[in-house]
Design a protein around this motif. Structure first.
Motif, mmCIF file in Angstrom:
data_model
loop_
_atom_site.group_PDB
_atom_site.id
_atom_site.type_symbol
_atom_site.label_atom_id
_atom_site.label_comp_id
_atom_site.label_asym_id
_atom_site.label_seq_id
_atom_site.Cartn_x
_atom_site.Cartn_y
_atom_site.Cartn_z
ATOM 1 N N TYR A 110 -1.339 16.959 9.155
ATOM 2 C CA TYR A 110 -1.261 15.439 8.712
ATOM 3 C C TYR A 110 -0.510 15.417 7.413
ATOM 4 O O TYR A 110 0.349 14.734 7.109
ATOM 5 C CB TYR A 110 -2.503 14.609 9.070
ATOM 6 N N ASN A 156 -12.954 12.587 1.091
ATOM 7 C CA ASN A 156 -12.988 12.322 2.806
ATOM 8 C C ASN A 156 -11.866 13.030 3.164
ATOM 9 O O ASN A 156 -11.902 13.499 4.475
ATOM 10 C CB ASN A 156 -13.362 10.961 3.033
ATOM 11 N N PHE A 157 -10.686 12.927 2.651
ATOM 12 C CA PHE A 157 -9.580 13.691 3.058
ATOM 13 C C PHE A 157 -8.978 14.574 1.952
ATOM 14 O O PHE A 157 -7.980 14.185 1.177
ATOM 15 C CB PHE A 157 -8.412 12.754 3.700
ATOM 16 N N MET A 161 -5.121 13.068 1.328
ATOM 17 C CA MET A 161 -4.995 11.706 0.452
ATOM 18 C C MET A 161 -4.060 12.103 -0.749
ATOM 19 O O MET A 161 -3.639 11.150 -1.151
ATOM 20 C CB MET A 161 -6.340 11.354 0.103
ATOM 21 N N ARG A 164 -0.083 12.756 0.491
ATOM 22 C CA ARG A 164 0.359 11.581 1.015
ATOM 23 C C ARG A 164 0.977 10.916 -0.455
ATOM 24 O O ARG A 164 1.808 9.981 -0.115
ATOM 25 C CB ARG A 164 -0.774 10.859 1.512
ATOM 26 N N ARG A 283 -14.828 9.790 14.032
ATOM 27 C CA ARG A 283 -13.989 10.925 13.300
ATOM 28 C C ARG A 283 -14.359 11.168 11.792
ATOM 29 O O ARG A 283 -14.810 9.979 11.089
ATOM 30 C CB ARG A 283 -12.390 10.231 13.390
ATOM 31 N N THR A 288 -14.275 7.723 7.152
ATOM 32 C CA THR A 288 -12.658 7.514 6.846
ATOM 33 C C THR A 288 -12.685 5.878 6.680
ATOM 34 O O THR A 288 -13.267 5.076 7.016
ATOM 35 C CB THR A 288 -11.876 7.737 8.213
ATOM 36 N N CYS A 289 -11.448 5.453 5.753
ATOM 37 C CA CYS A 289 -11.427 4.294 5.518
ATOM 38 C C CYS A 289 -11.065 3.398 6.478
ATOM 39 O O CYS A 289 -11.023 2.161 6.487
ATOM 40 C CB CYS A 289 -10.308 4.252 4.351
ATOM 41 N N VAL A 290 -10.336 3.902 7.577
ATOM 42 C CA VAL A 290 -9.972 3.146 8.774
ATOM 43 C C VAL A 290 -11.134 3.246 10.010
ATOM 44 O O VAL A 290 -10.811 2.854 11.220
ATOM 45 C CB VAL A 290 -8.614 3.554 9.417
ATOM 46 N N SER A 447 -2.803 6.408 12.434
ATOM 47 C CA SER A 447 -2.006 6.801 11.259
ATOM 48 C C SER A 447 -1.253 8.035 11.484
ATOM 49 O O SER A 447 -1.647 8.879 12.123
ATOM 50 C CB SER A 447 -3.287 7.287 10.122
ATOM 51 N N PHE A 453 1.146 2.862 5.787
ATOM 52 C CA PHE A 453 -0.112 3.026 5.626
ATOM 53 C C PHE A 453 -0.643 2.095 4.506
ATOM 54 O O PHE A 453 -0.466 2.528 3.265
ATOM 55 C CB PHE A 453 -0.885 4.369 5.658
HETATM 56 O O1 LIG Z 1 -9.861 7.620 5.084
HETATM 57 C C1 LIG Z 1 -8.629 7.400 4.887
HETATM 58 C C2 LIG Z 1 -7.443 7.967 5.604
HETATM 59 O O2 LIG Z 1 -6.347 7.346 5.077
HETATM 60 C C3 LIG Z 1 -7.680 7.961 7.029
HETATM 61 S S1 LIG Z 1 -6.227 8.541 7.875
HETATM 62 O O3 LIG Z 1 -6.376 9.911 8.181
HETATM 63 O O4 LIG Z 1 -5.096 8.498 7.018
HETATM 64 O O5 LIG Z 1 -6.334 7.602 9.173
#
Ligand SMILES: O=C[C@H](O)CS(=O)(=O)O
Ligand SMILES: NC(=O)c1ccc[n+]([C@@H]2O[C@H](COP(=O)([O-])OP(=O)(O)OC[C@H]3O[C@@H](n4cnc5c(N)ncnc54)[C@H](O)[C@@H]3O)[C@@H](O)[C@H]2O)c1
Length: 486
Positions: A110, A156-157, A161, A164, A283, A288-290, A447, A453
């Motif tokens: 990703y 968390n990522f 993150m 990106r 997940r 995750t934020c979403v 995502s 996003f």
């Molecule tokens: O936790 C936030 C991330 O942006 C989640 S995602 O993997 O981009 O959906």
């Protein structure tokens, strides 16, 4: 660290101006699945961050002067190196963050997809010519990189993150100074190692690691040579950093907290909705934020949906993410577990019901939190109003479209929402009424690098990915040519 084949990817100090920083003061990175120490890392703080900003400032102009195709070539080499190292990067990520290996592999791919996306976008930064209001003028618009970018990202990522943000910044011709979370710095440092290997110029991409987030953040939000600050993290910290950026009128991107509603209408395909909820809710153990935060189910299907969800929950495998087949790993810290348990306890005390809970095997020594389903949750309860960031599904029944929208929008957040319905008119009425930056329609995972996003309200501003993502790292310059009629 067990299982990492390319040992040179394990870096234990900041990457500044092409050099690996060492210091007598260190901090420890631990494995959340068992509490074991993984590595001791050299502390960096204000001074090192200032060095990184100065190095980035020196490197940026030459980088921006390169043809975009050259920048794109180097970014694609970085992308290829990330995928070639995917297994090691994923293994390192699981060890320091806890997510299951399958998810970690997915995160590496990703993150790399954003590097590829923006390597391709780099050569399409177009300007404009504008019909002049008078014969003596010619009007042009050009886009130029904002300059040096400061970035702070969450645990968390720990790969995606940061990548990106770095991908569009570098593609646009900017230089980059990153501060990853001190819980998970190894992934970011490994990405820096790969940047050095593929030949990104010294000083262009810097990673500063240390536990004095405030000091590092004060430099990245206050240094006059930082022109853009890009943050991903909680809304509370985002507010503070945004205020710190105000003094220098810096460009900002804020990817903040969420409180995603997951709306199941009576006409929904319930099996598809349960599958989508399982993906969205559990997940990264709900971190995750979403992630779905509130499950809003139209009353005629509330019982049937709940029964199907409980059956799916009981199939989940909880454990150490390095073990193949594990679907739910630990939370990042004991404090994170305590926060989720408090939200559950407070909501049960206010009338919510515990419908199902997976057992916590006594053999699990880390920061594990039992996946659960709560029913009869009220939208005013803490578990509905706060970001759970854990594997707990909170179900709220409702009657009709108007109540669904009222409940869904009753939050300060506006990042992601989800809607399951097979009535196209209902889908459009609800999607248009939802106050969120992103809506998954009959889909629990939305995502990807091609999509914008980001959120609205207290979830922040700016977009990452898509054709819009480069704009966050470009300034528009207007050129007015006079005397053109002589
Ligand atoms: O936790 C936030 C991330 O942006 C989640 S995602 O993997 O981009 O959906
Ligand atoms: N919108 C998104 O794309 C997105 C993505 C991932 C996570 N998040 C959000 O991030 C939060 C979880 O991550 P977290 O717990 O690491 O968030 P956090 O806000 O506590 O920390 C995020 C980063 O900010 C740093 N930080 C903390 N206080 C700081 C300060 N005073 N000055 C400078 N830096 C500081 C941390 O060290 C970390 O690197 C959740 O709210 C989640 O929704 C949002």
């Amino acid at each position: 660290m067990q299982g990492i084949q390319d040992r040179a990817l394990i870096r234990t100090g900041s990457f500044i101006d092409g050099q690996w920083h060492q210091a007598p003061q260190t901090f420890t990175v631990t494995n959340p699945a068992n509490g074991e120490a993984l590595a001791e890392l050299a502390q960096a703080g204000r001074a090192e961050t200032e060095q990184a900003v100065e190095a980035a400032y020196r490197a940026q102009k030459a980088w921006a002067a390169k043809p975009a195709a050259e920048r794109a070539r180097l970014l694609m080499a970085w992308h290829d190196a990330m995928l070639a190292a995917q297994e090691d990067l994923a293994g390192m990520l699981t060890l320091e963050q806890g997510k299951p290996l399958a998810e970690a592999r997915g995160e590496i791919a990703y993150g790399a997809s954003y590097v590829k996306w923006f390597a391709e976008e780099a050569v399409r930064v177009y300007g404009d010519t504008i019909p002049a209001p008078s014969a003596d003028k010619r009007l042009l618009v050009v886009k130029q990189p904002v300059g040096v970018v400061g970035s702070i990202t969450p645990w968390n990522f720990p790969n995606a993150m940061m990548v990106r943000k770095a991908a569009p910044a570098l593609a646009a011709g900017c230089a980059f100074v990153a501060k990853p979370a001190s819980e998970t710095p190894l992934s970011a440092l490994a990405v820096a190692e790969l940047a050095q290997r593929v030949g990104l110029p010294d000083g262009l991409f810097n990673v500063v690691v240390g536990t004095d987030s405030q000091a590092i953040g004060e430099v990245l939000t206050g240094h006059p040579k930082i022109r853009k600050f890009s943050f991903t993290g909680s809304t509370g910290v985002g507010r503070r950093l945004l205020a710190q950026c105000a003094e220098g009128i810096k460009r900002t991107s804020m990817e903040l907290g969420g409180n995603a509603p997951f709306i199941v209408m009576a006409d929904a395909d319930l099996d598809a909705a349960v599958a989508g909820l399982m993906a969205s809710k559990f997940r990264n153990a709900g971190q995750t934020c979403v992630c779905t935060n509130r499950v809003l189910v139209e009353r005629p299907v509330y019982q049937a949906f709940t029964d199907k969800l409980v059956a799916a929950l009981e199939q989940l495998t909880l454990g150490d993410g390095t073990q193949e087949g594990v679907q739910v790993g630990p939370l990042i810290t004991a404090k994170a577990v305590a926060k989720v348990e408090q939200l559950v306890a407070d909501s049960l005390a206010q009338g919510a019901q515990l419908r199902a809970s997976l057992p916590l095997p006594s053999s699990l020594a880390g920061h594990f939190c039992a996946p659960r389903v709560l029913t009869e949750v009220g939208n005013a309860m803490p578990i509905a109003q706060e970001e759970i960031f854990g594997p707990v599904a909170a179900l709220i029944p409702f009657e009709g479209e108007a109540e669904a929208i009222a409940l869904a929008n009753d939050s300060e957040y506006g990042l992601a929402a989800y809607l399951y319905s097979r009535d196209i008119g209902q889908v459009f009425r609800l999607s248009e009424a939802l106050e969120y930056g992103m809506v998954g329609i009959n889909e629990g995972i939305l995502s990807n690098a091609a999509a914008p996003f980001g959120g609205v309200k207290a979830s922040g501003h700016g977009r990452e990915g898509s054709k819009y993502g480069l704009d966050d790292y470009l300034d528009i310059k207007y050129l007015c040519l006079g005397g053109m009629d002589k």
